[in-house]
Scaffold this active site. Structure first.
Site, PDB file in Angstrom:
ATOM      1  N   CYS A   1       0.858  -1.187   0.000  1.00  0.00           N
ATOM      2  CA  CYS A   1       0.000   0.000   0.000  1.00  0.00           C
ATOM      3  C   CYS A   1       0.893   1.235   0.000  1.00  0.00           C
ATOM      4  O   CYS A   1       2.057   1.157   0.381  1.00  0.00           O
ATOM      5  CB  CYS A   1      -0.919   0.012   1.219  1.00  0.00           C
ATOM      6  SG  CYS A   1      -2.288   1.182   1.039  1.00  0.00           S
TER       7      CYS A   1
ATOM      8  N   CYS B   1      -0.136   4.186   1.599  1.00  0.00           N
ATOM      9  CA  CYS B   1      -0.571   5.183   2.590  1.00  0.00           C
ATOM     10  C   CYS B   1       0.468   5.491   3.674  1.00  0.00           C
ATOM     11  O   CYS B   1       0.520   6.612   4.164  1.00  0.00           O
ATOM     12  CB  CYS B   1      -1.911   4.808   3.208  1.00  0.00           C
ATOM     13  SG  CYS B   1      -1.877   3.352   4.246  1.00  0.00           S
TER      14      CYS B   1
ATOM     15  N   LYS C   1     -12.401  -4.961   1.965  1.00  0.00           N
ATOM     16  CA  LYS C   1     -11.862  -4.118   3.036  1.00  0.00           C
ATOM     17  C   LYS C   1     -12.783  -2.919   3.198  1.00  0.00           C
ATOM     18  O   LYS C   1     -12.983  -2.146   2.259  1.00  0.00           O
ATOM     19  CB  LYS C   1     -10.449  -3.670   2.679  1.00  0.00           C
ATOM     20  CG  LYS C   1      -9.844  -2.726   3.704  1.00  0.00           C
ATOM     21  CD  LYS C   1      -8.406  -2.388   3.387  1.00  0.00           C
ATOM     22  CE  LYS C   1      -7.839  -1.410   4.400  1.00  0.00           C
ATOM     23  NZ  LYS C   1      -6.438  -1.085   4.113  1.00  0.00           N
TER      24      LYS C   1
ATOM     25  N   ARG D   1      -3.640   3.395  12.538  1.00  0.00           N
ATOM     26  CA  ARG D   1      -3.211   4.597  11.807  1.00  0.00           C
ATOM     27  C   ARG D   1      -2.226   5.407  12.625  1.00  0.00           C
ATOM     28  O   ARG D   1      -1.338   6.049  12.078  1.00  0.00           O
ATOM     29  CB  ARG D   1      -4.414   5.419  11.387  1.00  0.00           C
ATOM     30  CG  ARG D   1      -5.153   4.679  10.299  1.00  0.00           C
ATOM     31  CD  ARG D   1      -6.278   5.464   9.710  1.00  0.00           C
ATOM     32  NE  ARG D   1      -7.004   4.612   8.771  1.00  0.00           N
ATOM     33  CZ  ARG D   1      -8.193   4.880   8.300  1.00  0.00           C
ATOM     34  NH1 ARG D   1      -8.797   5.998   8.674  1.00  0.00           N
ATOM     35  NH2 ARG D   1      -8.775   4.064   7.454  1.00  0.00           N
TER      36      ARG D   1
ATOM     37  N   ARG E   1     -11.149   7.470   3.650  1.00  0.00           N
ATOM     38  CA  ARG E   1     -10.897   6.477   2.599  1.00  0.00           C
ATOM     39  C   ARG E   1     -12.193   5.933   1.974  1.00  0.00           C
ATOM     40  O   ARG E   1     -12.188   4.894   1.325  1.00  0.00           O
ATOM     41  CB  ARG E   1     -10.085   5.310   3.168  1.00  0.00           C
ATOM     42  CG  ARG E   1      -8.781   5.702   3.835  1.00  0.00           C
ATOM     43  CD  ARG E   1      -7.787   4.557   3.810  1.00  0.00           C
ATOM     44  NE  ARG E   1      -6.756   4.620   4.834  1.00  0.00           N
ATOM     45  CZ  ARG E   1      -5.735   5.472   4.838  1.00  0.00           C
ATOM     46  NH1 ARG E   1      -5.622   6.394   3.900  1.00  0.00           N
ATOM     47  NH2 ARG E   1      -4.840   5.433   5.805  1.00  0.00           N
TER      48      ARG E   1
ATOM     49  N   GLU F   1     -16.735  -7.883  -4.897  1.00  0.00           N
ATOM     50  CA  GLU F   1     -15.300  -7.555  -4.779  1.00  0.00           C
ATOM     51  C   GLU F   1     -14.450  -8.827  -4.776  1.00  0.00           C
ATOM     52  O   GLU F   1     -13.422  -8.916  -5.429  1.00  0.00           O
ATOM     53  CB  GLU F   1     -15.032  -6.781  -3.481  1.00  0.00           C
ATOM     54  CG  GLU F   1     -15.425  -5.313  -3.506  1.00  0.00           C
ATOM     55  CD  GLU F   1     -14.388  -4.447  -4.222  1.00  0.00           C
ATOM     56  OE1 GLU F   1     -13.451  -4.991  -4.827  1.00  0.00           O
ATOM     57  OE2 GLU F   1     -14.539  -3.212  -4.177  1.00  0.00           O
TER      58      GLU F   1
ATOM     59  N   LYS G   1     -11.933  -7.734   5.928  1.00  0.00           N
ATOM     60  CA  LYS G   1     -11.340  -6.865   6.942  1.00  0.00           C
ATOM     61  C   LYS G   1     -12.239  -5.683   7.217  1.00  0.00           C
ATOM     62  O   LYS G   1     -12.677  -5.057   6.256  1.00  0.00           O
ATOM     63  CB  LYS G   1      -9.983  -6.376   6.426  1.00  0.00           C
ATOM     64  CG  LYS G   1      -9.272  -5.426   7.353  1.00  0.00           C
ATOM     65  CD  LYS G   1      -8.035  -4.903   6.703  1.00  0.00           C
ATOM     66  CE  LYS G   1      -7.496  -3.800   7.614  1.00  0.00           C
ATOM     67  NZ  LYS G   1      -6.405  -3.096   7.008  1.00  0.00           N
TER      68      LYS G   1
ATOM     69  N   SER H   1      -6.708  -3.616  14.476  1.00  0.00           N
ATOM     70  CA  SER H   1      -6.170  -2.926  15.650  1.00  0.00           C
ATOM     71  C   SER H   1      -7.237  -2.512  16.667  1.00  0.00           C
ATOM     72  O   SER H   1      -7.057  -2.701  17.868  1.00  0.00           O
ATOM     73  CB  SER H   1      -5.361  -1.708  15.205  1.00  0.00           C
ATOM     74  OG  SER H   1      -6.151  -0.847  14.399  1.00  0.00           O
TER      75      SER H   1
ATOM     76  N   TYR I   1      -3.117  -9.392  16.164  1.00  0.00           N
ATOM     77  CA  TYR I   1      -2.100  -8.910  17.107  1.00  0.00           C
ATOM     78  C   TYR I   1      -2.088  -9.773  18.362  1.00  0.00           C
ATOM     79  O   TYR I   1      -1.181  -9.663  19.179  1.00  0.00           O
ATOM     80  CB  TYR I   1      -2.369  -7.440  17.464  1.00  0.00           C
ATOM     81  CG  TYR I   1      -2.453  -6.550  16.239  1.00  0.00           C
ATOM     82  CD1 TYR I   1      -1.303  -6.044  15.645  1.00  0.00           C
ATOM     83  CD2 TYR I   1      -3.685  -6.261  15.637  1.00  0.00           C
ATOM     84  CE1 TYR I   1      -1.369  -5.269  14.497  1.00  0.00           C
ATOM     85  CE2 TYR I   1      -3.757  -5.485  14.489  1.00  0.00           C
ATOM     86  CZ  TYR I   1      -2.599  -4.994  13.921  1.00  0.00           C
ATOM     87  OH  TYR I   1      -2.672  -4.244  12.775  1.00  0.00           O
TER      88      TYR I   1
HETATM   89  C1  PBG Z   1      -3.100   0.193   4.874  1.00  0.00           C
HETATM   90  C2  PBG Z   1      -3.658  -0.643   5.967  1.00  0.00           C
HETATM   91  C3  PBG Z   1      -4.494  -0.284   7.046  1.00  0.00           C
HETATM   92  C4  PBG Z   1      -4.642  -1.437   7.840  1.00  0.00           C
HETATM   93  C5  PBG Z   1      -3.933  -2.446   7.215  1.00  0.00           C
HETATM   94  N1  PBG Z   1      -3.348  -1.947   6.063  1.00  0.00           N
HETATM   95  C6  PBG Z   1      -5.048   1.025   7.419  1.00  0.00           C
HETATM   96  C7  PBG Z   1      -6.112   1.643   6.609  1.00  0.00           C
HETATM   97  O1  PBG Z   1      -6.569   1.131   5.595  1.00  0.00           O
HETATM   98  O2  PBG Z   1      -6.477   2.763   6.977  1.00  0.00           O
HETATM   99  C8  PBG Z   1      -5.423  -1.552   9.122  1.00  0.00           C
HETATM  100  C9  PBG Z   1      -4.928  -2.606  10.070  1.00  0.00           C
HETATM  101  C10 PBG Z   1      -5.457  -2.525  11.458  1.00  0.00           C
HETATM  102  O3  PBG Z   1      -6.284  -1.671  11.829  1.00  0.00           O
HETATM  103  O4  PBG Z   1      -5.022  -3.362  12.266  1.00  0.00           O
HETATM  104  N2  PBG Z   1      -3.971   0.608   3.902  1.00  0.00           N
END
Ligand code: PBG
Length: 327
Positions: free
Chosen positions: A120, A122, A195, A205, A217, A233, A248, A274, A313
């Site tokens: 990614c 970001c 996602k 983040r 997003r 998707e 996700k 997370s 995690y």
């Molecule tokens: C990157 C990405 C994100 C997560 C995994 N890859 C953040 C997002 O899309 O904002 C989130 C993982 C998590 O919250 O544990 N695009």
């Protein structure tokens, strides 16, 4: 036949009986542990928004990966914290970027461990969006080329699986083509297919320093109320050549995992994100819930819904509990 001939409690009477008829069990084999890597030496920095989660430099990361392997966790998912960010996320596809260097080091230090890389932009863009900007919007087609370059650079470094998480249209075929053209026909793609634009990513983040500087997003990640669209998707990603599809977040999206299980035969991954992790940690710290029991129940629910593998995690804690015979 019903009561009194039929008594459901008969098979629940003892622990051994319950084990015998148990339908789902989470195994260490199912788990993928996310890790964050940063520049520097001898760094192990606690992430303030996520208890038990750290930023590692490459040297300490290799030691951590060795521990993860010894505990019996088969795979890690790697996220990078770059030295510099720019408009085009250049470090994401730099040959000597943080991920590329980390993967090389990991594959020589702990070759048996499966190294999956998050693909990614970001974390690497100054604006924090997952693609390049054009007139204030994330430009899909221009981003594809950079995403494909990123995935290819990870494969060149030795990544076992690449996992695109940007949610651009067409990224799976762009990545497949780039990998195949360079001879990486054997590197699988684990696509973050369904996602959702979720508030459960909040702590991540902070951990990855990738909150968007403006807007959100929602123009590329899925709208949380949508269920049918998730299957579309997933179907599209499979048509483009995805080997593993992901849902996700996991916990508020068990219906999506269950739908996916019913309609596709490929392995399904679920990301226990997370925010889900931190809620458990915070509640356990306050004494509101039993951390071990709640965690195992959550992971089991994700498996029961139909996931084959879970990115979590909690993986190390789960491994310790397994080792101590507490599960
Ligand atoms: C990157 C990405 C994100 C997560 C995994 N890859 C953040 C997002 O899309 O904002 C989130 C993982 C998590 O919250 O544990 N695009």
């Amino acid at each position: 036949m019903s009561y009194p001939v039929n008594r459901m409690r008969r098979l629940r009477r003892t622990d051994a009986l319950r084990r015998l008829v148990r339908e789902n069990t989470v195994l260490l084999d199912d788990l993928i542990y996310p890790l964050f890597v940063t520049h520097g030496l001898d760094v192990k920095l606690q992430v303030s928004s996520m208890p038990g989660v750290y930023h590692f430099s490459i040297d300490t990361l290799c030691r951590e990966a060795e521990e993860v392997r010894t505990l019996g966790i088969p795979a890690i998912l790697l996220f990078g914290i770059p030295a510099v960010k720019d408009e085009f996320g250049s470090e994401a596809y730099a040959p000597d970027g943080i991920i590329q260097r980390a993967v090389k080091a990991l594959k020589s230090a702990v070759p048996e461990l499966v190294v999956i890389t998050d693909v990614c932009l970001c974390e690497y863009t100054s604006h924090g969006h997952c693609g390049v900007l054009r007139d204030g919007e994330v430009a899909n087609d221009e981003t594809l080329e950079l995403i494909a370059r990123t995935a290819l650079s990870h494969a060149e470094a030795g990544a076992d699986i690449v996992a695109p998480s940007d949610m651009m249209d067409g990224r799976v075929s762009a990545i497949r083509e780039a990998l195949d053209d360079s001879g990486f026909t054997g590197v699988p793609i684990m696509s973050y297919s369904a996602k959702f634009a979720s508030a459960f990513y909040g702590p991540f983040r902070d951990a990855a320093g990738c909150a968007p500087k403006f807007g959100d997003r929602s123009s590329y990640q899925m709208d949380p109320p949508n269920r049918r669209e998730a299957l579309k998707e997933i179907t599209l990603d499979l048509e483009e050549g995805a080997d593993i599809v992901m849902v996700k977040p996991a916990l508020s999206y068990l219906d999506i995992i269950s739908d996916a299980r019913a309609s596709v035969d490929v392995p399904i991954a679920a990301y226990n994100v997370s925010g889900e992790y931190c809620m458990v940690k915070a509640a356990a710290e306050k004494g509101y819930v039993d951390e071990r029991r709640v965690t195992v129940e959550i992971l089991t629910s994700i498996k029961r819904a139909g996931a084959d593998m879970i990115i979590t995690y909690h993986a190390k804690d789960f491994a310790f509990w397994t080792k101590e015979g507490k599960l």
